[in-house]
Design a protein around this motif. Sequence first.
Motif, PDB file in Angstrom:
ATOM      1  N   ARG A 111       0.819  -1.212   0.000  1.00 39.30           N
ATOM      2  CA  ARG A 111       0.000   0.000   0.000  1.00 39.30           C
ATOM      3  C   ARG A 111       0.852   1.261   0.000  1.00 39.30           C
ATOM      4  O   ARG A 111       0.536   2.231  -0.654  1.00 39.30           O
ATOM      5  CB  ARG A 111      -0.937  -0.010   1.202  1.00 39.30           C
ATOM      6  CG  ARG A 111      -1.901   1.177   1.198  1.00 39.30           C
ATOM      7  CD  ARG A 111      -2.850   1.113   2.338  1.00 39.30           C
ATOM      8  NE  ARG A 111      -3.702  -0.053   2.179  1.00 39.30           N
ATOM      9  CZ  ARG A 111      -4.455  -0.553   3.131  1.00 39.30           C
ATOM     10  NH1 ARG A 111      -4.452  -0.001   4.314  1.00 39.30           N
ATOM     11  NH2 ARG A 111      -5.199  -1.600   2.926  1.00 39.30           N
ATOM     12  N   THR A 112       1.933   1.248   0.740  1.00 37.42           N
ATOM     13  CA  THR A 112       2.795   2.433   0.799  1.00 37.42           C
ATOM     14  C   THR A 112       4.135   2.111   0.143  1.00 37.42           C
ATOM     15  O   THR A 112       4.504   0.952  -0.028  1.00 37.42           O
ATOM     16  CB  THR A 112       3.045   2.861   2.260  1.00 37.42           C
ATOM     17  OG1 THR A 112       3.754   1.823   2.929  1.00 37.42           O
ATOM     18  CG2 THR A 112       1.734   3.154   2.973  1.00 37.42           C
ATOM     19  N   LEU A 113       4.865   3.140  -0.190  1.00 35.40           N
ATOM     20  CA  LEU A 113       6.174   2.971  -0.814  1.00 35.40           C
ATOM     21  C   LEU A 113       7.142   2.278   0.151  1.00 35.40           C
ATOM     22  O   LEU A 113       7.954   1.442  -0.261  1.00 35.40           O
ATOM     23  CB  LEU A 113       6.725   4.324  -1.259  1.00 35.40           C
ATOM     24  CG  LEU A 113       8.072   4.291  -1.964  1.00 35.40           C
ATOM     25  CD1 LEU A 113       7.966   3.484  -3.252  1.00 35.40           C
ATOM     26  CD2 LEU A 113       8.560   5.690  -2.252  1.00 35.40           C
ATOM     27  N   THR A 114       7.045   2.585   1.440  1.00 35.64           N
ATOM     28  CA  THR A 114       7.927   1.957   2.431  1.00 35.64           C
ATOM     29  C   THR A 114       7.707   0.453   2.466  1.00 35.64           C
ATOM     30  O   THR A 114       8.673  -0.323   2.491  1.00 35.64           O
ATOM     31  CB  THR A 114       7.669   2.564   3.822  1.00 35.64           C
ATOM     32  OG1 THR A 114       7.773   3.979   3.736  1.00 35.64           O
ATOM     33  CG2 THR A 114       8.645   2.017   4.839  1.00 35.64           C
ATOM     34  N   ARG A 115       6.454   0.031   2.471  1.00 32.22           N
ATOM     35  CA  ARG A 115       6.169  -1.412   2.483  1.00 32.22           C
ATOM     36  C   ARG A 115       6.667  -2.087   1.217  1.00 32.22           C
ATOM     37  O   ARG A 115       7.217  -3.192   1.264  1.00 32.22           O
ATOM     38  CB  ARG A 115       4.667  -1.651   2.604  1.00 32.22           C
ATOM     39  CG  ARG A 115       4.114  -1.404   3.966  1.00 32.22           C
ATOM     40  CD  ARG A 115       2.650  -1.757   3.980  1.00 32.22           C
ATOM     41  NE  ARG A 115       2.059  -1.480   5.270  1.00 32.22           N
ATOM     42  CZ  ARG A 115       0.790  -1.645   5.530  1.00 32.22           C
ATOM     43  NH1 ARG A 115      -0.033  -2.074   4.606  1.00 32.22           N
ATOM     44  NH2 ARG A 115       0.317  -1.378   6.725  1.00 32.22           N
ATOM     45  N   ALA A 116       6.469  -1.447   0.075  1.00 29.85           N
ATOM     46  CA  ALA A 116       6.915  -2.025  -1.188  1.00 29.85           C
ATOM     47  C   ALA A 116       8.436  -2.162  -1.228  1.00 29.85           C
ATOM     48  O   ALA A 116       8.963  -3.189  -1.665  1.00 29.85           O
ATOM     49  CB  ALA A 116       6.416  -1.180  -2.357  1.00 29.85           C
ATOM     50  N   VAL A 117       9.148  -1.147  -0.752  1.00 22.51           N
ATOM     51  CA  VAL A 117      10.612  -1.199  -0.740  1.00 22.51           C
ATOM     52  C   VAL A 117      11.093  -2.273   0.233  1.00 22.51           C
ATOM     53  O   VAL A 117      12.014  -3.037  -0.081  1.00 22.51           O
ATOM     54  CB  VAL A 117      11.200   0.192  -0.400  1.00 22.51           C
ATOM     55  CG1 VAL A 117      12.684   0.108  -0.121  1.00 22.51           C
ATOM     56  CG2 VAL A 117      10.924   1.162  -1.534  1.00 22.51           C
ATOM     57  N   CYS A 118      10.490  -2.355   1.404  1.00 25.64           N
ATOM     58  CA  CYS A 118      10.872  -3.398   2.377  1.00 25.64           C
ATOM     59  C   CYS A 118      10.646  -4.789   1.806  1.00 25.64           C
ATOM     60  O   CYS A 118      11.485  -5.679   1.970  1.00 25.64           O
ATOM     61  CB  CYS A 118      10.093  -3.228   3.673  1.00 25.64           C
ATOM     62  SG  CYS A 118      10.644  -1.839   4.670  1.00 25.64           S
ATOM     63  N   ILE A 122      13.668  -7.512   1.219  1.00 24.22           N
ATOM     64  CA  ILE A 122      13.624  -8.842   1.842  1.00 24.22           C
ATOM     65  C   ILE A 122      13.682  -9.935   0.779  1.00 24.22           C
ATOM     66  O   ILE A 122      14.400 -10.930   0.931  1.00 24.22           O
ATOM     67  CB  ILE A 122      12.365  -8.976   2.719  1.00 24.22           C
ATOM     68  CG1 ILE A 122      12.505  -8.080   3.951  1.00 24.22           C
ATOM     69  CG2 ILE A 122      12.123 -10.411   3.123  1.00 24.22           C
ATOM     70  CD1 ILE A 122      11.234  -7.946   4.759  1.00 24.22           C
ATOM     71  N   THR A 123      12.950  -9.754  -0.316  1.00 29.55           N
ATOM     72  CA  THR A 123      12.980 -10.735  -1.398  1.00 29.55           C
ATOM     73  C   THR A 123      14.366 -10.816  -2.025  1.00 29.55           C
ATOM     74  O   THR A 123      14.877 -11.911  -2.297  1.00 29.55           O
ATOM     75  CB  THR A 123      11.935 -10.369  -2.471  1.00 29.55           C
ATOM     76  OG1 THR A 123      10.655 -10.266  -1.858  1.00 29.55           O
ATOM     77  CG2 THR A 123      11.887 -11.396  -3.574  1.00 29.55           C
ATOM     78  N   LEU A 124      14.988  -9.689  -2.239  1.00 26.89           N
ATOM     79  CA  LEU A 124      16.336  -9.666  -2.798  1.00 26.89           C
ATOM     80  C   LEU A 124      17.335 -10.330  -1.855  1.00 26.89           C
ATOM     81  O   LEU A 124      18.202 -11.101  -2.292  1.00 26.89           O
ATOM     82  CB  LEU A 124      16.747  -8.226  -3.098  1.00 26.89           C
ATOM     83  CG  LEU A 124      18.092  -8.038  -3.783  1.00 26.89           C
ATOM     84  CD1 LEU A 124      18.071  -8.663  -5.167  1.00 26.89           C
ATOM     85  CD2 LEU A 124      18.419  -6.558  -3.879  1.00 26.89           C
ATOM     86  N   ALA A 125      17.223 -10.073  -0.556  1.00 25.02           N
ATOM     87  CA  ALA A 125      18.130 -10.696   0.419  1.00 25.02           C
ATOM     88  C   ALA A 125      17.960 -12.211   0.443  1.00 25.02           C
ATOM     89  O   ALA A 125      18.952 -12.953   0.507  1.00 25.02           O
ATOM     90  CB  ALA A 125      17.883 -10.101   1.809  1.00 25.02           C
ATOM     91  N   ASN A 126      16.733 -12.679   0.398  1.00 21.21           N
ATOM     92  CA  ASN A 126      16.502 -14.130   0.368  1.00 21.21           C
ATOM     93  C   ASN A 126      17.066 -14.760  -0.898  1.00 21.21           C
ATOM     94  O   ASN A 126      17.628 -15.858  -0.859  1.00 21.21           O
ATOM     95  CB  ASN A 126      15.008 -14.436   0.480  1.00 21.21           C
ATOM     96  CG  ASN A 126      14.506 -14.304   1.889  1.00 21.21           C
ATOM     97  OD1 ASN A 126      15.261 -14.436   2.838  1.00 21.21           O
ATOM     98  ND2 ASN A 126      13.225 -14.026   2.023  1.00 21.21           N
ATOM     99  N   THR A 127      16.913 -14.082  -2.023  1.00 23.09           N
ATOM    100  CA  THR A 127      17.448 -14.602  -3.282  1.00 23.09           C
ATOM    101  C   THR A 127      18.970 -14.653  -3.231  1.00 23.09           C
ATOM    102  O   THR A 127      19.583 -15.652  -3.623  1.00 23.09           O
ATOM    103  CB  THR A 127      16.989 -13.720  -4.457  1.00 23.09           C
ATOM    104  OG1 THR A 127      15.563 -13.665  -4.455  1.00 23.09           O
ATOM    105  CG2 THR A 127      17.477 -14.263  -5.778  1.00 23.09           C
ATOM    106  N   LEU A 128      19.593 -13.600  -2.743  1.00 21.91           N
ATOM    107  CA  LEU A 128      21.053 -13.580  -2.660  1.00 21.91           C
ATOM    108  C   LEU A 128      21.578 -14.604  -1.664  1.00 21.91           C
ATOM    109  O   LEU A 128      22.660 -15.170  -1.858  1.00 21.91           O
ATOM    110  CB  LEU A 128      21.536 -12.176  -2.295  1.00 21.91           C
ATOM    111  CG  LEU A 128      21.318 -11.103  -3.372  1.00 21.91           C
ATOM    112  CD1 LEU A 128      21.736  -9.736  -2.850  1.00 21.91           C
ATOM    113  CD2 LEU A 128      22.062 -11.457  -4.642  1.00 21.91           C
ATOM    114  N   ALA A 129      20.829 -14.859  -0.594  1.00 18.68           N
ATOM    115  CA  ALA A 129      21.262 -15.855   0.386  1.00 18.68           C
ATOM    116  C   ALA A 129      21.231 -17.262  -0.193  1.00 18.68           C
ATOM    117  O   ALA A 129      21.992 -18.137   0.231  1.00 18.68           O
ATOM    118  CB  ALA A 129      20.384 -15.780   1.632  1.00 18.68           C
ATOM    119  N   GLY A 130      20.374 -17.509  -1.174  1.00 19.17           N
ATOM    120  CA  GLY A 130      20.293 -18.836  -1.769  1.00 19.17           C
ATOM    121  C   GLY A 130      21.272 -19.077  -2.897  1.00 19.17           C
ATOM    122  O   GLY A 130      21.488 -20.219  -3.303  1.00 19.17           O
ATOM    123  N   LEU A 131      21.893 -18.038  -3.434  1.00 16.03           N
ATOM    124  CA  LEU A 131      22.801 -18.208  -4.563  1.00 16.03           C
ATOM    125  C   LEU A 131      24.032 -19.067  -4.272  1.00 16.03           C
ATOM    126  O   LEU A 131      24.457 -19.823  -5.143  1.00 16.03           O
ATOM    127  CB  LEU A 131      23.227 -16.842  -5.104  1.00 16.03           C
ATOM    128  CG  LEU A 131      22.148 -16.102  -5.896  1.00 16.03           C
ATOM    129  CD1 LEU A 131      22.673 -14.768  -6.381  1.00 16.03           C
ATOM    130  CD2 LEU A 131      21.651 -16.933  -7.049  1.00 16.03           C
TER     131      LEU A 131
END
Length: 147
Positions: A111-118, A122-131
Amino acid sequence: MTENQAAHREIPGGPPFRTPAAAPGRPVELALVPDPRSSARPGRPFSQRTVFTALGWVQLVAGALLFPLPGPGLLLLALGMATLAKHHPWAAERVHSFKRRALVKVAHGVRTLTRAVCLFVITLANTLAGLPWVWSPKQPRWWALPS
């Protein structure tokens, strides 16, 4: 909108609905019930409906059995409901209500830009952790299968 037009209206993106006559003083749009005539799908032969119904139930049962195990259990459950929704109004109603609730939850999550960025971070961090496991997986000592 006349009463006859309201009785045969369809909701875009969902199963066909018929709107019963509303009580005096109530809008017609408040009372939506699935149209029982939509389950037959007259353009499709009986054998095709039977095959798709059997396939949908097999997918649902397989998904329910695989759900607690690692594997495609949830995917098979969704696929089975989508297959059944093509020919059965009860399944189409459940798929449509699930889709509507999922879209509301997703819209609330970003709903807000802050939530979308968070959510993105988080999705990017999870993806990088699995590489590292994708590039050079080390086989554990307890692993019984050959490498």
